[in-house]
Write a protein that holds these residues in place. Structure first.
Motif, PDB file in Angstrom:
ATOM      1  N   ILE A 215       0.835  -1.199   0.000  1.00 43.36           N
ATOM      2  CA  ILE A 215       0.000   0.000   0.000  1.00 43.36           C
ATOM      3  C   ILE A 215       0.873   1.254   0.000  1.00 43.36           C
ATOM      4  N   LEU A 216       0.628   2.095  -0.981  1.00 44.77           N
ATOM      5  CA  LEU A 216       1.395   3.329  -1.102  1.00 44.77           C
ATOM      6  C   LEU A 216       0.796   4.384  -0.188  1.00 44.77           C
ATOM      7  N   TYR A 217       1.616   5.257   0.303  1.00 42.26           N
ATOM      8  CA  TYR A 217       1.167   6.389   1.130  1.00 42.26           C
ATOM      9  C   TYR A 217       0.287   5.919   2.293  1.00 42.26           C
ATOM     10  N   LYS A 218       0.757   4.899   2.975  1.00 47.19           N
ATOM     11  CA  LYS A 218      -0.044   4.264   4.017  1.00 47.19           C
ATOM     12  C   LYS A 218      -0.453   5.267   5.105  1.00 47.19           C
ATOM     13  N   ASP A 219       0.531   6.063   5.568  1.00 45.42           N
ATOM     14  CA  ASP A 219       0.238   7.020   6.640  1.00 45.42           C
ATOM     15  C   ASP A 219      -0.782   8.045   6.191  1.00 45.42           C
ATOM     16  N   GLU A 220      -0.563   8.488   4.952  1.00 39.57           N
ATOM     17  CA  GLU A 220      -1.476   9.481   4.401  1.00 39.57           C
ATOM     18  C   GLU A 220      -2.897   8.934   4.357  1.00 39.57           C
ATOM     19  N   MET A 221      -2.992   7.660   3.951  1.00 43.94           N
ATOM     20  CA  MET A 221      -4.312   7.025   3.870  1.00 43.94           C
ATOM     21  C   MET A 221      -4.961   6.985   5.259  1.00 43.94           C
ATOM     22  N   GLN A 222      -4.131   6.636   6.261  1.00 48.09           N
ATOM     23  CA  GLN A 222      -4.658   6.577   7.623  1.00 48.09           C
ATOM     24  C   GLN A 222      -5.191   7.937   8.054  1.00 48.09           C
ATOM     25  N   GLN A 223      -4.424   8.975   7.739  1.00 48.18           N
ATOM     26  CA  GLN A 223      -4.869  10.331   8.102  1.00 48.18           C
ATOM     27  C   GLN A 223      -6.169  10.693   7.414  1.00 48.18           C
ATOM     28  N   LEU A 224      -6.208  10.357   6.102  1.00 53.24           N
ATOM     29  CA  LEU A 224      -7.408  10.711   5.337  1.00 53.24           C
ATOM     30  C   LEU A 224      -8.637  10.024   5.907  1.00 53.24           C
ATOM     31  N   LYS A 225      -8.386   8.842   6.433  1.00 49.06           N
ATOM     32  CA  LYS A 225      -9.515   8.091   6.984  1.00 49.06           C
ATOM     33  C   LYS A 225     -10.174   8.826   8.151  1.00 49.06           C
ATOM     34  N   GLN A 226      -9.394   9.667   8.804  1.00 49.91           N
ATOM     35  CA  GLN A 226      -9.951  10.433   9.911  1.00 49.91           C
ATOM     36  C   GLN A 226     -10.923  11.497   9.390  1.00 49.91           C
ATOM     37  N   ARG A 227     -10.743  11.903   8.138  1.00 51.54           N
ATOM     38  CA  ARG A 227     -11.604  12.976   7.615  1.00 51.54           C
ATOM     39  C   ARG A 227     -12.974  12.415   7.272  1.00 51.54           C
ATOM     40  N   ASP A 228     -13.970  13.288   7.398  1.00 56.18           N
ATOM     41  CA  ASP A 228     -15.303  12.788   7.049  1.00 56.18           C
ATOM     42  C   ASP A 228     -15.741  13.279   5.670  1.00 56.18           C
ATOM     43  N   ASP A 229     -14.844  14.032   4.969  1.00 58.25           N
ATOM     44  CA  ASP A 229     -15.260  14.495   3.633  1.00 58.25           C
ATOM     45  C   ASP A 229     -14.701  13.622   2.526  1.00 58.25           C
ATOM     46  N   ILE A 230     -14.148  12.510   2.909  1.00 56.38           N
ATOM     47  CA  ILE A 230     -13.728  11.535   1.884  1.00 56.38           C
ATOM     48  C   ILE A 230     -13.930  10.134   2.434  1.00 56.38           C
ATOM     49  N   GLU A 231     -14.478   9.287   1.572  1.00 53.30           N
ATOM     50  CA  GLU A 231     -14.696   7.915   2.002  1.00 53.30           C
ATOM     51  C   GLU A 231     -13.584   7.051   1.419  1.00 53.30           C
ATOM     52  N   ILE A 232     -12.881   6.330   2.241  1.00 49.72           N
ATOM     53  CA  ILE A 232     -11.764   5.520   1.750  1.00 49.72           C
ATOM     54  C   ILE A 232     -12.024   4.053   2.023  1.00 49.72           C
TER      55      ILE A 232
END
Ligand SMILES: Cc1cc2nc3c(=O)[nH]c(=O)nc-3n(C[C@H](O)[C@H](O)[C@H](O)COP(=O)(O)OP(=O)(O)OC[C@H]3O[C@@H](n4cnc5c(N)ncnc54)[C@H](O)[C@@H]3O)c2cc1C
Ligand code: SF4
Ligand code: SF4
Ligand code: SF4
Lengths: 247, 286, 443, 343
Positions: free
Chosen positions: B165-182
């Motif tokens: 998985i690329l940009y794993k940390d970034e993905m984790q952070q994005l998951k905290q946001r509610d304006d994007i569904e991952i």
């Protein structure tokens, strides 16, 4: 980064491959300054058993050869087979076709038992070969390319397309048009189509490409008047040991 | 013989790279690294503007040149990033380089990029497989930087192993946001894996967006496209709103070497991003 | 350095040297020398490697293949093998190439001679005389010599490339003529290259004059080709300094071969128990036919016919380079006068059964191919007599003469002297099929 | 277009004059039935009725088989600069279809991005055309390229006792001005020229069903067995591409010298018939089989550029047919395919 140490070794062959290295002319001095040549029997007396890269010329044809090649294999990290004899057994393999014992008898008569000789094999029958510089003689620029690639840590570009590609780039008239035959359509390029450049048919000294259309080639040769025996004889001039994919 | 370069000083042709410096290198996975690259000449750097989905041709001198998509945001004008898998001559050499090393850059190339302007006011779904994340990350970043211009935003990301998985940390952070569904999925889960297992096509069924106002972006290995498109077709998403980034062998990037020809399209010049509508009837495209 | 340290003797009055293999000769070979109480106990020059059975490989091959196959006997004299082979086939089938073709053949032939002589004189032998280990240190100590050598070699290689299609194992040189001719432009280019060589030859002369050539004399039988009107290289009768001269087709009347136990190369003899072939033999038999320029070079270097100093073989090689350059310019002028016309590249011929002998001077000496063809144009029988084989016996006898004179010297010097002696022969052992070791064992 | 007449007896003087002032590349006999375009020193060397050349003379000059693109030097930093090499040359004796092939390359190399390596050479080239006799494999008349209306500076048509000369460019006009023995044309000359063209066109004998092929290509695209049959004997040798006057594919390589400090990027003709052509990282090949590749070639030659430029890239010269040792014949195949479709 220190200069890599290179040993150049000759086994059973004509010495032409080592000569091609000496024939580098304009590039020879660059070569000896880019690498440290620690063993090169044809050219220098100095000799050391400490080398990383072994360029090996010639086939393995005696028990003594086997001992030597195994020693080289235990020292060198990178093995480069240089020339048809080392790569595929080359022309030496004609002896296998004839039969080792029969050949010895023909040449040495009743003294044949004095001769140390075994079945001819290419280098990779004994060692894992990392790079192949094909051809009889090999293309000296390709040898340089392999050395350069080793220095740079890249894969050398060894073509897997037929000689016809280079032949056409060179604008040659196909030797079939001149009434001769040629193994160019199934033989591996990288020689700059030097035989067709000289109006002479390719003899597949670099072996065949990965997926040669052997049936088409046989038909073509037959159309040009060759018998099955002639065709096989052409195919195995340089490829008698490794001819499986062209049978 | 007149050597133009001698006659007029330096000569720049479409094949001449600009010098650039690798300013930063970070490991993303065991096989991918991220390189931050800054073009040396200031004027050239300022002129270097790209769109999400475009790519550059990068030269490691003496080893060769290869195309790489730009995964960073177009809004960063000082430098850009590349995410490179070590797979051959150029990429291996890059992986061995240290910050400060020089490379050559040509581009940005590709007239087909992700039409972020058109996407505004619509839902956007990004479907990425493996290294296919690299080309779409630029769009991802760009949209997130201007999030309010778009409606709902989803990312479906599939990999073979969790380690890929690329940009794993970034993905984790994005998951905290509610304006994007991952949503992520892997083929071979390990013990810690808590998300979906299997190919990313499986997750398309969960999409609730209507075909009317949804743009879909797809990028991944060739095999992925066929199946993703079947799924999307089944759900009547509009081919003119589906965008795919294609990979082909490229030797020049400027429509001359022809290796990327697909019918009458050139991936380098007409793509690499195409709408499904454009390539639907293009034989060999998918 | 050579890996003989294990066998160094502890006895001060005896010597134990093994050089395995002797370097800077083409191929592999050993000299075994046992000295005890300052006496030679055993002296054998041997070829330890496997033979390649070319005589067997040739059987059954089509008439157009032997020259390609036998060229692979030796990369360094591939032109000589090609032509010994082509000539044998042509003799067997009654093919008579045109004068034009013969001139072009002589031209390419010269340049294999130059290729090889340059390699030998400058790269292999010169480091000995200049007292440096080999060509690699030579690059540092005598860069001018190395540069001259590289230039001369490149010239000769380019000549062979232009006429033969490549520098090793030429392609265009076939039965009946050439597959392709050089263009007129290429002929002019070659002439320019040759003219440019004179300056380097002059510089080399100055360097060679300073060399300290060992004093050594042993008269033997010197055999080479001979021609009434030229310094014979490509063609001629077989001539001996012992006074006999025969047609090359009858070589078996004089030249005998036997298999000896310690060697895979066969040993040869003629009038005496051993003879010498190579540059010195050619020089001794054909001095008169050298170009005037070459003669004056010989004089400057103190080389006179007959010369019985084996070490002077290297000087004779250099004189031959000068002759080849002179003669090549003459040949090019004549060829250009005839006109380079592709129609002249081949003569017509028919495939016929028969036996034929091809004799040429390889750089290292007389080379003979002898083929018998059947009516399909396939080889029934082949016999090859190779210069290094011819020299074996003579090498041993030279050693026997040399060693007692230097037997009081330190081991290293003896070894070097032996190696130098062997190298003076320029023994291309890959042809006879292999390499060289000097083994001085002391019991 | 300017029309002129040049007497046969003046022609050699015209050539001598041209040769004395320019580097002239023209046809010279080579081997067998082939001629080659090389530097001409004397009008007598010119092979006036040449028929075959392995390569198109225009492509050979403008887009050589290998060409340096960029020179680079590595020290503390790296310098790279473009290499654009060209020489003023006159290409004499090129025929109509090879001119049309060049016109295609002109268009190709200046679309989207301008390839200065090509363009600089093209600008430095003066083109003087003449008709040559088509071989039995030539189908230029089906590809609208047996007659050239542009791309040349002068074009000579041999009316027997005189040449009918067309000048298509300023450069051509100047050549005419510089040699004052060109005459004005009469009505008779035009009539004679038309008659000549009729005879000339009658020399193209090959008949192929080109139009239907283009219309039906999509429908035959997926007929795998058909393509397998057509490609069965293919060696993947690329001879067809490499001899084609309009094939433009190339590879780019970094070639570093042994000093590891200087080097160049160079390009070298590639061929879409070679398996490696479609290979990408991860060993995925977009055209793994020879039938895929043959199909791609026919498509590229006969369909792609018709859609793109309104013009085919194939000019019908027949070189690929003559070069193919597997006897794969584009003209015959077009007919075979059309027969197959009509069944
Ligand atoms: C538009 C576009 C965007 C891309 N974006 C990215 C990205 O963001 N990140 C990323 O990691 N990759 C990306 N790629 C893929 C990347 O370009 C390739 O992985 C790259 O070319 C590898 O170059 P290399 O020199 O390292 O490999 P190479 O040494 O060229 O070899 C890699 C493999 O390619 C094949 N190959 C290539 N050329 C030849 C040839 N001449 N002969 C035979 N085989 C050949 C072989 O299978 C070989 O194993 C992109 C590709 C395209 C077209
Ligand atoms: S001469 Fe040989 S290599 Fe050249 S095109 Fe013909 S068959 Fe191919
Ligand atoms: S079609 Fe013919 S010329 Fe073309 S690649 Fe196949 S065999 Fe070669
Ligand atoms: S495809 Fe064949 S016929 Fe057409 S232009 Fe190319 S070589 Fe000539």
């Amino acid at each position: 980064m220190g200069k890599p140490k290179v040993g150049i070794f000759g086994f059973t062959g004509c010495g032409g491959c080592q000569l091609e290295i000496l024939n580098l002319e304009d590039q020879l001095l660059d070569l000896v300054s880019a690498v440290d040549i620690v063993h090169f029997t044809e050219a220098i007396t100095e000799h050391s058993d400490d080398y990383e890269i072994a360029l090996i010329e010639g086939s393995i044809t005696t028990e003594h050869d086997v001992e030597r090649i195994e020693k080289i294999g235990s020292i060198a990290n990178v093995i480069v087979a240089v020339g048809a004899c080392a790569v595929s057994g080359g022309l030496n393999c004609l002896k296998n076709l004839y039969g080792t014992q029969k050949a010895a008898e023909l040449v040495y008569g009743d003294k044949k038992d004095w001769i140390d000789t075994i079945e001819v094999k290419p280098v990779d029958a004994y060692l894992k070969v990392d790079h192949y510089s094909r051809g009889c003689p090999p293309n000296r620029f390709e040898i340089v390319d392999i050395v350069r690639s080793l220095l740079l840590g890249r894969q050398p570009e060894i073509p897997n397309y037929p000689v016809c590609v280079e032949c056409k780039r060179n604008g040659n008239t196909c030797v079939y048009e001149l009434g001769m035959t040629c193994l160019g359509p199934i033989s591996r390029a990288g020689c700059d189509s030097r035989c067709p450049n000289s109006a002479s048919g390719c003899e597949a000294c670099r072996g065949v490409i990965e997926n040669p259309n052997v049936n088409a080639q046989k038909d073509l040769l037959a159309e040009h008047g060759l018998t099955v025996k002639d065709i096989m004889s052409q195919f195995n001039l340089y490829n008698a040991c490794k001819g499986k994919n062209i049978e | 013989m007149v050597l133009e370069a001698e006659k007029k000083g330096k000569k720049k042709t479409i094949y001449t790279p600009d010098m650039a410096t690798i300013t930063e290198i970070s490991d993303l996975t065991p096989t991918e690294k991220q390189f931050t690259i800054q073009i040396d000449d200031q004027e050239t750097r300022e002129a270097f503007r790209f769109q999400p989905g475009q790519f550059v041709e990068l030269t490691v001198f003496g080893l060769g040149e290869a195309p790489f998509s730009i995964p960073s945001s177009p809004n960063n004008r000082e430098s850009f990033e590349l995410c490179v898998r070590d797979i051959g001559n150029v990429s291996n050499a890059l992986h061995k380089m240290a910050p400060g090393s020089k490379v050559g850059i040509r581009g940005p190339y590709g007239n087909g990029y992700f039409p972020h302007e058109k996407m505004k006011g619509n839902n956007v779904v990004i479907i990425a497989g493996g290294i296919g994340m690299a080309p779409v990350r630029s769009l991802l970043k760009y949209i997130l930087e201007d999030r309010q211009s778009y409606k709902d935003f989803s990312l479906i990301y599939g990999c073979v192993d969790p380690a890929n998985i690329l940009y794993k940390d970034e993905m984790q952070q994005l998951k905290q946001r509610d304006d994007i569904e991952i949503k992520m999925t892997v083929d071979n889960p390990d013990a810690d894996w808590k998300e979906a297992v299997g190919v990313c096509t499986n997750l398309i069924g969960d999409l609730k967006y209507s075909p009317e106002d949804t743009f879909i972006v797809v990028c991944g290995p060739p095999i992925m496209y066929k199946f993703v498109i079947l799924e999307l077709d089944d759900r009547s998403y509009k081919p003119e709103n589906i965008f795919l980034s294609l990979e082909r062998r490229m030797e020049c990037g400027v429509g001359k070497c022809n290796h990327c020809h697909i019918g009458n399209k050139l991936v380098c010049v007409d793509g690499p991003v195409f709408s499904l509508w454009e390539i639907r009837n293009l034989k060999e495209a998918i | 350095m050579t890996d003989n340290s294990k066998e160094v003797s502890v006895m001060p009055d005896s010597i134990n040297i093994e050089v395995a293999p002797v370097s800077r000769v083409e191929g592999h070979g050993d000299l075994v020398l046992n000295i005890k109480d300052k006496k030679i106990e055993k002296l054998i020059f041997r070829i330890p490697e496997s033979p390649r059975f070319f005589e067997a490989m040739l059987v059954g091959r089509n008439w157009d293949e032997p020259s390609h196959i036998t060229s692979r006997i030796c990369g360094i004299c591939s032109v000589a093998h090609t032509y010994a082979s082509v000539k044998a086939t042509e003799a067997a089938m009654g093919i008579q190439p045109s004068d034009f073709i013969l001139k072009l053949r002589r031209l390419i032939f010269h340049h294999e001679m130059v290729q090889s002589n340059v390699l030998h004189v400058y790269f292999l032998a010169a480091p000995d005389f200049l007292g440096v280990g080999s060509v690699i240190p030579l690059v540092k100590t005598h860069p001018e010599v190395v540069n001259i050598a590289l230039r001369l070699k490149k010239m000769a290689n380019d000549m062979v490339r232009i006429i033969g299609g490549r520098a090793v194992h030429p392609i265009r040189t076939v039965v009946g003529g050439f597959t392709k001719l050089p263009t007129e432009e290429e002929m002019y280019k070659m002439k320019d290259m040759l003219k440019a060589a004179y300056k380097d030859l002059e510089t080399s002369l100055a360097v060679l004059k300073t060399l300290d050539i060992p004093d050594f004399e042993r008269e033997t039988e010197y055999i080479s080709l001979a021609q009434p009107d030229e310094y014979a290289l490509y063609d001629g009768t077989i001539k001996s300094t012992d006074g006999w001269e025969i047609d090359s087709q009858d070589y078996l009347d004089k030249i005998k071969e036997k298999v000896v136990k310690h060697s895979t190369g066969k040993h040869c003899w003629a009038n005496r128990d051993a003879y010498m072939v190579g540059a010195l033999s050619r020089f001794n038999n054909n001095y008169e036919k050298l170009s005037d320029n070459a003669k004056s070079y010989a004089k400057e270097l103190g080389l006179q016919a007959p010369c019985y100093n084996t070490f002077m073989n290297n000087i004779a090689q250099f004189v031959e380079i000068v002759h080849s350059v002179d003669d090549s310019i003459r040949l090019i002028d004549e060829l250009l006068e005839d006109g380079m016309d592709e129609n002249k590249r081949m003569v017509d011929f028919k495939i016929q059964p028969g036996r034929g002998v091809g004799a040429v001077e390889a750089p290292r000496g007389l080379l003979i191919h002898d083929y018998t063809y059947n009516s399909e144009g396939k080889v029934d029988k082949a016999n090859l007599i190779i210069p290094t084989n011819m020299n074996y016996g003579n090498v041993e006898r030279d050693m026997q003469a040399l060693v007692p004179d230097i037997i009081d010297k330190p081991e290293d010097e003896i070894r070097l002297a032996c190696e130098m002696m062997i190298r003076a022969y320029d023994p291309c052992i890959s042809c006879s099929t292999h390499f060289l070791n000097v083994k001085l064992i002391n019991k | 277009m300017l029309y002129k007449i040049l007497g046969k007896n003046e022609y050699e003087d015209f050539l001598s004059d041209l040769i004395s002032k320019n580097e002239v590349i023209g046809p010279k006999k080579k081997d067998g039935a082939y001629s080659d375009f090389v530097a001409i020193k004397d009008p007598k060397e010119i092979d006036t009725d040449y028929q075959k050349t392995t390569l198109s003379p225009a492509k050979k000059i403008l887009f050589p088989s290998t060409e340096d693109l960029v020179a680079f030097k590595i020290s503390d930093t790296i310098e790279a600069e473009g290499i654009v090499e060209y020489e003023q040359k006159v290409l004499l004796g090129i025929n109509a279809w090879d001119i049309n092939g060049m016109n295609f390359l002109d268009r190709f190399f200046t679309t989207d991005f301008i390839d200065e390596n090509y363009l600089a050479k093209r600008k430095a080239l003066t083109v003087i055309g003449t008709d040559s006799v088509p071989t039995e494999n030539n189908f230029a008349h089906h590809m609208n390229s047996e007659y050239a209306i542009e791309g040349f500076d002068l074009y000579f048509s041999d009316l027997g006792d005189r040449f009918f000369v067309r000048a298509a460019t300023e450069k051509g006009n100047r050549l005419i001005e510089d040699f004052p023995r060109f005459l004005d044309t009469s009505e008779d000359d035009f009539k004679e020229f038309n008659r000549y063209m009729e005879d000339y066109r009658a020399k193209f004998k090959l008949n192929i069903n080109m139009k239907n092929f283009i219309d039906n290509f999509e429908s035959i695209y997926d007929k795998e067995q058909l393509w397998q049959k057509l490609a069965e004997k293919c060696y993947s040798c690329g001879s067809c591409n490499l001899t084609c006057p309009t094939c433009f594919c190339f590879n780019v390589k970094d070639d570093i010298n042994l000093d590891l400090k200087t080097g160049q990027k160079l390009r070298e003709w590639d061929s879409c018939m070679i398996p490696e052509y479609g290979l990408v990282a991860g060993d995925h090949n977009f055209r793994p089989d020879k039938e895929n590749r043959l199909k791609q070639r026919y498509k590229c030659k006969l369909i792609t550029f018709k859609q793109k430029y309104g013009k085919n890239s194939c000019v019908g010269c027949g070189r690929c047919i003559e070069a193919c040792l597997a006897k794969i014949n584009i003209a015959e195949d077009i007919n075979t395919i059309m027969k197959e479709v009509s069944i």
